[in-house]
Write a protein that holds these residues in place. Structure first.
Motif, PDB file in Angstrom:
ATOM      1  N   VAL A 143      60.944  65.070  27.021  1.00 14.61           N
ATOM      2  CA  VAL A 143      59.718  65.867  26.958  1.00 14.61           C
ATOM      3  C   VAL A 143      58.720  65.141  27.849  1.00 14.61           C
ATOM      4  N   LYS A 144      58.188  65.884  28.831  1.00 13.44           N
ATOM      5  CA  LYS A 144      57.305  65.275  29.816  1.00 13.44           C
ATOM      6  C   LYS A 144      56.015  66.067  29.961  1.00 13.44           C
ATOM      7  N   LYS A 145      55.036  65.418  30.569  1.00 11.79           N
ATOM      8  CA  LYS A 145      53.760  66.070  30.871  1.00 11.79           C
ATOM      9  C   LYS A 145      53.615  66.119  32.384  1.00 11.79           C
ATOM     10  N   SER A 146      53.320  67.306  32.895  1.00 14.34           N
ATOM     11  CA  SER A 146      53.169  67.461  34.351  1.00 14.34           C
ATOM     12  C   SER A 146      51.812  66.916  34.797  1.00 14.34           C
ATOM     13  N   GLU A 147      51.616  66.893  36.102  1.00 11.98           N
ATOM     14  CA  GLU A 147      50.350  66.391  36.658  1.00 11.98           C
ATOM     15  C   GLU A 147      49.159  67.217  36.185  1.00 11.98           C
ATOM     16  N   ASN A 148      49.395  68.533  35.952  1.00 14.29           N
ATOM     17  CA  ASN A 148      48.282  69.378  35.502  1.00 14.29           C
ATOM     18  C   ASN A 148      48.119  69.372  33.974  1.00 14.29           C
ATOM     19  N   GLY A 149      48.934  68.559  33.283  1.00 16.83           N
ATOM     20  CA  GLY A 149      48.791  68.385  31.844  1.00 16.83           C
ATOM     21  C   GLY A 149      49.670  69.278  30.986  1.00 16.83           C
TER      22      GLY A 149
ATOM     23  N   LEU B 149      64.667  72.460  33.910  1.00 19.11           N
ATOM     24  CA  LEU B 149      63.337  72.282  33.333  1.00 19.11           C
ATOM     25  C   LEU B 149      62.964  73.542  32.563  1.00 19.11           C
ATOM     26  N   ILE B 150      62.478  73.364  31.344  1.00 18.96           N
ATOM     27  CA  ILE B 150      62.010  74.495  30.540  1.00 18.96           C
ATOM     28  C   ILE B 150      60.548  74.224  30.230  1.00 18.96           C
ATOM     29  N   PHE B 151      59.705  75.112  30.701  1.00 20.29           N
ATOM     30  CA  PHE B 151      58.276  74.921  30.545  1.00 20.29           C
ATOM     31  C   PHE B 151      57.812  75.387  29.173  1.00 20.29           C
ATOM     32  N   GLU B 152      56.702  74.800  28.703  1.00 16.39           N
ATOM     33  CA  GLU B 152      56.267  75.023  27.319  1.00 16.39           C
ATOM     34  C   GLU B 152      56.061  76.494  26.987  1.00 16.39           C
ATOM     35  N   GLU B 153      55.639  77.303  27.934  1.00 16.86           N
ATOM     36  CA  GLU B 153      55.422  78.730  27.631  1.00 16.86           C
ATOM     37  C   GLU B 153      56.741  79.496  27.455  1.00 16.86           C
ATOM     38  N   ASP B 154      57.840  78.897  27.883  1.00 16.91           N
ATOM     39  CA  ASP B 154      59.156  79.540  27.770  1.00 16.91           C
ATOM     40  C   ASP B 154      60.033  78.958  26.664  1.00 16.91           C
ATOM     41  N   ILE B 155      59.577  77.873  26.035  1.00 17.24           N
ATOM     42  CA  ILE B 155      60.461  77.117  25.144  1.00 17.24           C
ATOM     43  C   ILE B 155      60.900  77.923  23.917  1.00 17.24           C
ATOM     44  N   ARG B 156      60.027  78.732  23.339  1.00 22.08           N
ATOM     45  CA  ARG B 156      60.423  79.513  22.150  1.00 22.08           C
ATOM     46  C   ARG B 156      61.528  80.506  22.484  1.00 22.08           C
ATOM     47  N   ASP B 157      61.352  81.233  23.586  1.00 22.89           N
ATOM     48  CA  ASP B 157      62.383  82.196  23.994  1.00 22.89           C
ATOM     49  C   ASP B 157      63.676  81.470  24.361  1.00 22.89           C
ATOM     50  N   PHE B 158      63.551  80.349  25.058  1.00 19.09           N
ATOM     51  CA  PHE B 158      64.727  79.567  25.428  1.00 19.09           C
ATOM     52  C   PHE B 158      65.473  79.097  24.176  1.00 19.09           C
ATOM     53  N   LYS B 159      64.728  78.580  23.216  1.00 15.86           N
ATOM     54  CA  LYS B 159      65.333  78.081  21.970  1.00 15.86           C
ATOM     55  C   LYS B 159      66.040  79.204  21.223  1.00 15.86           C
ATOM     56  N   LYS B 160      65.409  80.380  21.147  1.00 15.70           N
ATOM     57  CA  LYS B 160      65.999  81.509  20.431  1.00 15.70           C
ATOM     58  C   LYS B 160      67.324  81.927  21.068  1.00 15.70           C
TER      59      LYS B 160
END
Length: 145
Positions: free
Chosen positions: A22-28, A50-61
């Motif tokens: 789990v990482k934080k990008s340059e823009n936070g 890479l799975i971005f935080e806005e996609d993680i719920r759909d990815f997990k499902k």
């Protein structure tokens, strides 16, 4: 751990290692990095997603559904049947739930009307064996034979 790494874990199986970071990008914004590293003849092969935080719920499902399907297919291929309660309740939602007094009264009334075990199973959302067992327990066959 880098400043942008908030969490890291790994699994090593044979010549493959999977990294979960789990990482934080340059823009936070946060993201999950899943990497595979495997030994090859000329060193290592590496792959990353890479799975971005806005996609993680759909990815997990979708990921969880795919894993569940894979597990079921693996069980089928090895001739093992899955008998988890969740699997049974997909077809019979009331399976292994307690019978209420109202259920018993309704079962008796429908049994007296001549409903088949199959019809009763559909009505009560239970397996046919559960219906047969309940009929025996309530001694309905003896009462109405």
């Amino acid at each position: 751990m880098d400043n942008n790494e908030l969490f890291t874990d790994k699994i090593t199986k044979g010549n493959r290692t999977y990294f979960f970071d789990v990482k934080k990008s340059e823009n936070g914004s946060l993201y999950l990095s899943v990497s595979e590293s495997k030994r090859a003849d000329d060193g290592f092969e590496k792959y990353k997603i890479l799975i971005f935080e806005e996609d993680i719920r759909d990815f997990k499902k979708v990921f969880n559904r795919a894993v569940k399907k894979l597990e079921k297919l693996t069980d089928l291929e090895s001739d093992k049947k899955s008998y988890t309660l969740d699997d049974i309740r997909e077809q019979h939602p009331q399976a292994y739930r307690p019978w209420s007094a109202e259920d018993d009264e309704k079962l008796e009334a429908l049994f007296c009307e001549g409903k088949t075990v199959k019809e009763l199973a559909a009505t009560f959302e239970r397996k046919e064996g559960a219906i047969t067992s309940r009929i025996k327990k309530l001694e309905l066959k003896e009462k109405y034979s």
